[in-house]
Design an enzyme around this catalytic site. Structure first.
Site, PDB file in Angstrom:
ATOM      1  N   GLY A 191      -6.304 -98.864 -81.069  1.00  0.00           N
ATOM      2  CA  GLY A 191      -5.135 -99.289 -81.822  1.00  0.00           C
ATOM      3  C   GLY A 191      -4.023 -98.264 -81.937  1.00  0.00           C
ATOM      4  O   GLY A 191      -2.915 -98.604 -82.348  1.00  0.00           O
ATOM      5  N   THR A 220      -9.589-102.797 -77.891  1.00  0.00           N
ATOM      6  CA  THR A 220     -10.574-103.333 -76.963  1.00  0.00           C
ATOM      7  C   THR A 220     -12.000-103.056 -77.438  1.00  0.00           C
ATOM      8  O   THR A 220     -12.896-103.879 -77.238  1.00  0.00           O
ATOM      9  CB  THR A 220     -10.351-102.753 -75.550  1.00  0.00           C
ATOM     10  OG1 THR A 220      -9.010-103.049 -75.149  1.00  0.00           O
ATOM     11  CG2 THR A 220     -11.301-103.352 -74.536  1.00  0.00           C
ATOM     12  N   ILE A 238      -2.565-104.123 -77.169  1.00  0.00           N
ATOM     13  CA  ILE A 238      -3.941-103.672 -77.374  1.00  0.00           C
ATOM     14  C   ILE A 238      -4.183-102.412 -76.551  1.00  0.00           C
ATOM     15  O   ILE A 238      -3.592-102.235 -75.483  1.00  0.00           O
ATOM     16  CB  ILE A 238      -4.945-104.808 -76.999  1.00  0.00           C
ATOM     17  CG1 ILE A 238      -6.362-104.487 -77.472  1.00  0.00           C
ATOM     18  CG2 ILE A 238      -4.899-105.117 -75.507  1.00  0.00           C
ATOM     19  CD1 ILE A 238      -7.318-105.694 -77.381  1.00  0.00           C
ATOM     20  N   CYS A 239      -5.009-101.529 -77.085  1.00  0.00           N
ATOM     21  CA  CYS A 239      -5.451-100.344 -76.349  1.00  0.00           C
ATOM     22  C   CYS A 239      -6.946-100.196 -76.626  1.00  0.00           C
ATOM     23  O   CYS A 239      -7.633-101.202 -76.809  1.00  0.00           O
ATOM     24  CB  CYS A 239      -4.644 -99.102 -76.740  1.00  0.00           C
ATOM     25  SG  CYS A 239      -4.815 -98.606 -78.467  1.00  0.00           S
ATOM     26  N   HIS A 240      -7.458 -98.985 -76.687  1.00  0.00           N
ATOM     27  CA  HIS A 240      -8.886 -98.826 -76.960  1.00  0.00           C
ATOM     28  C   HIS A 240      -9.190 -99.063 -78.439  1.00  0.00           C
ATOM     29  O   HIS A 240     -10.094 -99.818 -78.770  1.00  0.00           O
ATOM     30  CB  HIS A 240      -9.378 -97.443 -76.528  1.00  0.00           C
ATOM     31  CG  HIS A 240     -10.821 -97.217 -76.852  1.00  0.00           C
ATOM     32  ND1 HIS A 240     -11.830 -97.836 -76.154  1.00  0.00           N
ATOM     33  CD2 HIS A 240     -11.421 -96.476 -77.813  1.00  0.00           C
ATOM     34  CE1 HIS A 240     -13.000 -97.476 -76.678  1.00  0.00           C
ATOM     35  NE2 HIS A 240     -12.770 -96.662 -77.679  1.00  0.00           N
TER      36      HIS A 240
END
Length: 116
Positions: free
Chosen positions: A74, A99, A70-72
């Site tokens: 994708g 996120t 996961i990141c901000h």
């Protein structure tokens, strides 16, 4: 790169949260954002291995569990998934929407410093 992306499964934030809740230790959620972003807000249960450190810290990624990245939003987590797949880690998925979507969906989040 488009063809490679098809080899990385996408999971929704709700699917990711459900898998974490059901599986406990059988699933690892890795947040690949930088530490300052991770401290600001993160999905509950996520561990931080920034994309910028992934090459030297890839040994921390389990080979025997499902790994959700996961990141901000994708993009960076997809880059991390492609890299890990090339390193022979097969059980990687990208959390679609990241996120930002996790928080928008009202799923459990944590804010602030990480306690040891």
């Amino acid at each position: 790169m488009g063809g490679q992306r098809k080899s990385i499964p996408l999971v929704t934030v709700r699917e990711a949260a459900a898998r974490l809740a059901q599986s406990g230790a059988a699933v690892t959620l890795i947040d690949v954002r930088e530490p300052d972003e991770y401290v600001e807000v993160r999905a509950q249960g996520a561990v931080n291995i920034p994309l910028s450190q992934l090459a030297r810290r890839s040994g921390e990624v389990p080979h025997d569990k499902d790994v959700l990245l996961i990141c901000h939003s994708g993009y960076r987590s997809m880059q991390a998934a492609l890299y890990l797949k090339r390193q022979g880690i097969e059980r990687v998925s990208n959390v679609d929407g990241g996120t930002a979507e996790w928080e928008n969906a009202g799923l459990p989040i944590v804010r602030g410093e990480v306690r040891p």
